[in-house]
Design an enzyme around this catalytic site. Structure first.
Site, PDB file in Angstrom:
ATOM      1  N   HIS A  77      28.652  19.343  48.335  1.00 27.42           N
ATOM      2  CA  HIS A  77      29.936  19.165  49.018  1.00 27.42           C
ATOM      3  C   HIS A  77      30.603  20.519  49.191  1.00 27.42           C
ATOM      4  CE1 HIS A  77      30.200  14.896  47.044  1.00 27.42           C
ATOM      5  NE2 HIS A  77      29.159  15.053  47.819  1.00 27.42           N
ATOM      6  N   TYR A 207      40.059  12.880  43.960  1.00 29.09           N
ATOM      7  CA  TYR A 207      40.856  12.823  42.724  1.00 29.09           C
ATOM      8  C   TYR A 207      42.249  12.330  43.126  1.00 29.09           C
ATOM      9  CZ  TYR A 207      37.387  15.756  40.268  1.00 29.09           C
ATOM     10  OH  TYR A 207      36.249  16.255  39.678  1.00 29.09           O
ATOM     11  N   PRO A 299      36.957  14.778  30.898  1.00 32.30           N
ATOM     12  CA  PRO A 299      36.047  14.960  32.036  1.00 32.30           C
ATOM     13  C   PRO A 299      36.712  15.296  33.376  1.00 32.30           C
ATOM     14  CG  PRO A 299      36.190  12.635  31.424  1.00 32.30           C
ATOM     15  CD  PRO A 299      36.955  13.397  30.394  1.00 32.30           C
ATOM     16  N   LYS A 303      33.618  19.814  33.401  1.00 30.53           N
ATOM     17  CA  LYS A 303      33.194  21.082  32.806  1.00 30.53           C
ATOM     18  C   LYS A 303      32.196  20.975  31.646  1.00 30.53           C
ATOM     19  CE  LYS A 303      35.218  24.039  35.276  1.00 30.53           C
ATOM     20  NZ  LYS A 303      34.357  23.540  36.337  1.00 30.53           N
ATOM     21  N   TYR A 391      37.069  25.262  39.381  1.00 32.19           N
ATOM     22  CA  TYR A 391      36.267  24.044  39.594  1.00 32.19           C
ATOM     23  C   TYR A 391      34.802  24.378  39.855  1.00 32.19           C
ATOM     24  CZ  TYR A 391      35.289  19.238  40.964  1.00 32.19           C
ATOM     25  OH  TYR A 391      34.775  17.969  41.022  1.00 32.19           O
TER      26      TYR A 391
HETATM   27  P1  RFL Z   1      24.983  15.772  24.400  1.00 34.68           P
HETATM   28  O1  RFL Z   1      24.700  15.507  25.815  1.00 34.68           O
HETATM   29  O2  RFL Z   1      25.906  14.877  23.670  1.00 34.68           O
HETATM   30  O3  RFL Z   1      23.588  15.856  23.650  1.00 34.68           O
HETATM   31  C1  RFL Z   1      23.498  15.858  22.254  1.00 34.68           C
HETATM   32  C2  RFL Z   1      22.180  15.242  21.882  1.00 34.68           C
HETATM   33  O4  RFL Z   1      22.036  15.306  20.467  1.00 34.68           O
HETATM   34  C3  RFL Z   1      21.520  14.086  20.015  1.00 34.68           C
HETATM   35  N1  RFL Z   1      21.845  13.909  18.590  1.00 34.68           N
HETATM   36  C4  RFL Z   1      20.975  14.134  17.599  1.00 34.68           C
HETATM   37  N2  RFL Z   1      19.701  14.578  17.621  1.00 34.68           N
HETATM   38  C5  RFL Z   1      19.054  14.688  16.423  1.00 34.68           C
HETATM   39  N3  RFL Z   1      19.651  14.374  15.238  1.00 34.68           N
HETATM   40  C6  RFL Z   1      20.925  13.920  15.188  1.00 34.68           C
HETATM   41  N4  RFL Z   1      21.459  13.586  14.011  1.00 34.68           N
HETATM   42  C7  RFL Z   1      21.647  13.798  16.392  1.00 34.68           C
HETATM   43  N5  RFL Z   1      22.888  13.403  16.721  1.00 34.68           N
HETATM   44  C8  RFL Z   1      23.010  13.473  18.033  1.00 34.68           C
HETATM   45  C9  RFL Z   1      22.138  13.048  20.913  1.00 34.68           C
HETATM   46  O5  RFL Z   1      21.391  11.836  20.926  1.00 34.68           O
HETATM   47  C10 RFL Z   1      22.113  13.766  22.254  1.00 34.68           C
HETATM   48  O6  RFL Z   1      20.938  13.496  22.996  1.00 34.68           O
HETATM   49  O7  RFL Z   1      25.580  17.256  24.207  1.00 34.68           O
HETATM   50  P2  RFL Z   1      25.316  18.615  25.039  1.00 34.68           P
HETATM   51  O8  RFL Z   1      23.848  18.887  25.186  1.00 34.68           O
HETATM   52  O9  RFL Z   1      26.174  19.626  24.394  1.00 34.68           O
HETATM   53  O10 RFL Z   1      25.843  18.310  26.517  1.00 34.68           O
HETATM   54  C11 RFL Z   1      27.205  18.058  26.754  1.00 34.68           C
HETATM   55  C12 RFL Z   1      27.369  17.109  27.932  1.00 34.68           C
HETATM   56  O11 RFL Z   1      26.584  15.957  27.685  1.00 34.68           O
HETATM   57  C13 RFL Z   1      28.830  16.694  28.150  1.00 34.68           C
HETATM   58  O12 RFL Z   1      29.676  17.792  27.943  1.00 34.68           O
HETATM   59  C14 RFL Z   1      29.061  16.138  29.569  1.00 34.68           C
HETATM   60  O13 RFL Z   1      28.441  14.870  29.719  1.00 34.68           O
HETATM   61  C15 RFL Z   1      30.541  16.013  29.865  1.00 34.68           C
HETATM   62  N6  RFL Z   1      30.831  15.425  31.195  1.00 34.68           N
HETATM   63  C16 RFL Z   1      30.777  16.201  32.322  1.00 34.68           C
HETATM   64  N7  RFL Z   1      30.389  17.492  32.251  1.00 34.68           N
HETATM   65  C17 RFL Z   1      30.255  18.219  33.398  1.00 34.68           C
HETATM   66  O14 RFL Z   1      29.900  19.406  33.305  1.00 34.68           O
HETATM   67  N8  RFL Z   1      30.493  17.686  34.639  1.00 34.68           N
HETATM   68  C18 RFL Z   1      30.909  16.395  34.790  1.00 34.68           C
HETATM   69  O15 RFL Z   1      31.077  15.930  35.912  1.00 34.68           O
HETATM   70  C19 RFL Z   1      31.092  15.601  33.605  1.00 34.68           C
HETATM   71  N9  RFL Z   1      31.478  14.316  33.703  1.00 34.68           N
HETATM   72  C20 RFL Z   1      31.173  14.061  31.298  1.00 34.68           C
HETATM   73  C21 RFL Z   1      31.498  13.534  32.581  1.00 34.68           C
HETATM   74  C22 RFL Z   1      31.171  13.228  30.184  1.00 34.68           C
HETATM   75  C23 RFL Z   1      31.511  11.892  30.342  1.00 34.68           C
HETATM   76  N10 RFL Z   1      31.471  11.087  29.182  1.00 34.68           N
HETATM   77  C24 RFL Z   1      30.714   9.891  29.128  1.00 34.68           C
HETATM   78  C25 RFL Z   1      31.926  11.627  27.932  1.00 34.68           C
HETATM   79  C26 RFL Z   1      31.852  12.209  32.737  1.00 34.68           C
HETATM   80  C27 RFL Z   1      31.893  11.393  31.607  1.00 34.68           C
HETATM   81  C28 RFL Z   1      32.324   9.961  31.805  1.00 34.68           C
HETATM   82  C1  PHB Z   2      31.111  11.891  37.862  1.00 38.51           C
HETATM   83  O1  PHB Z   2      30.594  11.780  38.973  1.00 38.51           O
HETATM   84  O2  PHB Z   2      30.694  11.268  36.860  1.00 38.51           O
HETATM   85  C2  PHB Z   2      32.274  12.805  37.670  1.00 38.51           C
HETATM   86  C3  PHB Z   2      32.733  13.545  38.747  1.00 38.51           C
HETATM   87  C4  PHB Z   2      33.828  14.386  38.566  1.00 38.51           C
HETATM   88  C5  PHB Z   2      34.455  14.464  37.337  1.00 38.51           C
HETATM   89  C6  PHB Z   2      33.979  13.725  36.272  1.00 38.51           C
HETATM   90  C7  PHB Z   2      32.882  12.891  36.430  1.00 38.51           C
HETATM   91  O3  PHB Z   2      35.540  15.270  37.190  1.00 38.51           O
END
Ligand code: RFL
Ligand code: PHB
Length: 396
Positions: A77, A207, A299, A303, A391
């Site tokens: 985008h 947004y 979220p 980031k 962003y």
């Molecule tokens: P993760 O992805 O949580 O991975 C950690 C891994 O460690 C495992 N684990 C273990 N493994 C071995 N032994 C144990 N005792 C363990 N305990 C846990 C887990 O099973 C898992 O597989 O952390 P990591 O790698 O630091 O990555 C971080 C990201 O996942 C997170 O920051 C993002 O998902 C946040 N986030 C977004 N980030 C973006 O950059 N762009 C986005 O658009 C965005 N949207 C979002 C998001 C997070 C969301 N939620 C669900 C919190 C949207 C949502 C809704």
């Molecule tokens: C998503 O597509 O899951 C998403 C997009 C933008 C955000 C957070 C999550 O700021």
């Protein structure tokens, strides 16, 4: 039963974006690592989380040779839409940032690409492990004990441990509480997210700030939309039948010019709470924390994954210097280098959250300030540029 011994240079706990990117980056520098992951491969490849990748994360995927599918299937985008008072305002990110784009490519697809690539290179990833415990992190021979998926005990002996195990993992807790410097903010908002089988209602992310609460329109594929609405973080999902979700989405996203939200069957839904958190103690002895293990953002700024990838890029460069030249300076400055950028990501995520959510506890004065802030962003090129450069991602 005696534990089987595994020896590697870097023991990585967690196969999320942080752990997988790190293992790939180290491999390219000839540094061997082993990943242990508590969930199964199917679970990590099926968990719906992030959607938006910063420009440099996209570039990193290409540099690592894992960007092929993203280039074919991702959505690229040129901007985002901010919507309030029924009006849409397009922010042209590409133009404001000198050519950087917004890439929507789901986190679980990034995970699939990285896992497949790592396994094809012969990497060792132990899925489905249990009872993970860190030992000797203040010595130069740290280890991680765990039970393998079949229950047999194992010990990973390493030079360094990378704690990439997310917010709830054991790595951060292995740092004595008295040594941990932590900061936290809990928000009174939650996000209810749905996946729906309907083509995206708009060609870019929307947004929306509305008196009834925030709403976000995103997408996953030409057939699937991802939508979020602000809710009470303590709400039970049972309180949210599909009709109620659609009703809120229509009201919060509606415009004065009759734009229409496309509906479809809801195929997944859930509620998440929102917090900001930083553990500044990202290194303790031979343990290095990266990604969500060290910091959480709400979220709204998209980031979290990007910050996780940035941490492990810094860590991989520091480890390369250590192994190639015996120079520990990068390891010593790891936390400070990462934190300078992390705090900016925290600030931006907090800013976007505060700007776009409706806070019942805020005074009428504060409401007006937020409206003025939004109006400023869409009427001043300087303000729009500041939002856009954050962003699409600040420089590493
Ligand atoms: P993760 O992805 O949580 O991975 C950690 C891994 O460690 C495992 N684990 C273990 N493994 C071995 N032994 C144990 N005792 C363990 N305990 C846990 C887990 O099973 C898992 O597989 O952390 P990591 O790698 O630091 O990555 C971080 C990201 O996942 C997170 O920051 C993002 O998902 C946040 N986030 C977004 N980030 C973006 O950059 N762009 C986005 O658009 C965005 N949207 C979002 C998001 C997070 C969301 N939620 C669900 C919190 C949207 C949502 C809704
Ligand atoms: C998503 O597509 O899951 C998403 C997009 C933008 C955000 C957070 C999550 O700021």
């Amino acid at each position: 039963m005696s534990a089987s011994k595994i020896r590697t240079k870097v023991g990585i706990i967690g196969a999320g974006p942080a752990g997988l990117f790190l293992s790939e980056l180290l491999h390219r520098q000839g540094i061997d690592s082993v990943i242990i992951e508590s969930r199964t491969r199917a679970e990590i490849e099926g968990t719906i989380r992030a959607g938006v990748l910063e420009q440099w994360t996209v570039d990193l995927m290409h540099q690592l040779g894992v960007g092929g599918r993203m280039a074919r299937e991702g959505h690229f985008h040129t901007g985002i839409t901010l919507r309030f008072k029924g009006q849409s305002h397009h922010l042209d990110m590409e133009e404001l940032t000198g050519g950087k784009k917004v890439t929507v490519y789901p986190q679980h697809e990034v995970i699939k690409d990285l896992v497949a690539h790592r396994l094809a290179q012969g990497a060792v990833i132990h899925f489905g492990v249990q009872d993970v415990a860190l030992a000797g992190i203040e010595t130069d021979r740290p280890s991680v004990s765990f039970a393998q998926a079949d229950g047999t005990p194992a010990v990973l002996d390493c030079d360094f441990i990378a704690g990439c195990d997310g917010f709830h993992g054991p790595s951060r807790q292995a740092i004595p509480a008295g040594h941990r410097r932590e900061f936290q903010k809990i928000y009174p908002y939650g996000w209810l997210g749905i996946l729906t089988e309907a083509p995206p209602s708009h060609h870019e992310l929307i947004y929306a700030r509305h008196d009834r609460g925030f709403a976000l329109l995103s997408m996953r594929s030409p057939e699937i939309q991802r939508l979020y609405i602000q809710c009470d973080p303590k709400d039970d999902i049972a309180l949210w039948p599909d009709e109620r979700i659609w009703s809120e989405l229509h009201q919060r996203l509606e415009t004065v010019d009759g734009w229409k939200l496309t509906e479809g069957p809801v195929i997944q839904k859930g509620i998440i709470a929102m917090r900001s958190f930083v553990c500044e103690t990202m290194r303790h002895g031979r343990l290095f924390l990266a990604g969500d293990a060290a910091h959480i953002v709400p979220p709204t700024g998209a980031k979290g994954l990007n910050l996780a990838a940035a941490d492990v890029l810094v860590l991989s460069r520091a480890l390369e210097k250590f192994y190639a030249k015996g120079d520990a300076s990068g390891l010593d400055s790891y936390a400070a280098t990462c934190l300078a950028r992390i705090w900016k990501g925290e600030r931006f995520s907090w800013y976007m959250t505060t700007l776009l959510h409706t806070d019942d506890e805020a005074s009428p004065f504060e409401h007006r300030i937020r409206e003025a802030d939004l109006d400023y962003v869409v009427s001043s090129r300087a303000a729009a540029t500041a939002l856009a450069e954050n962003y699409v991602g600040l420089p590493i």
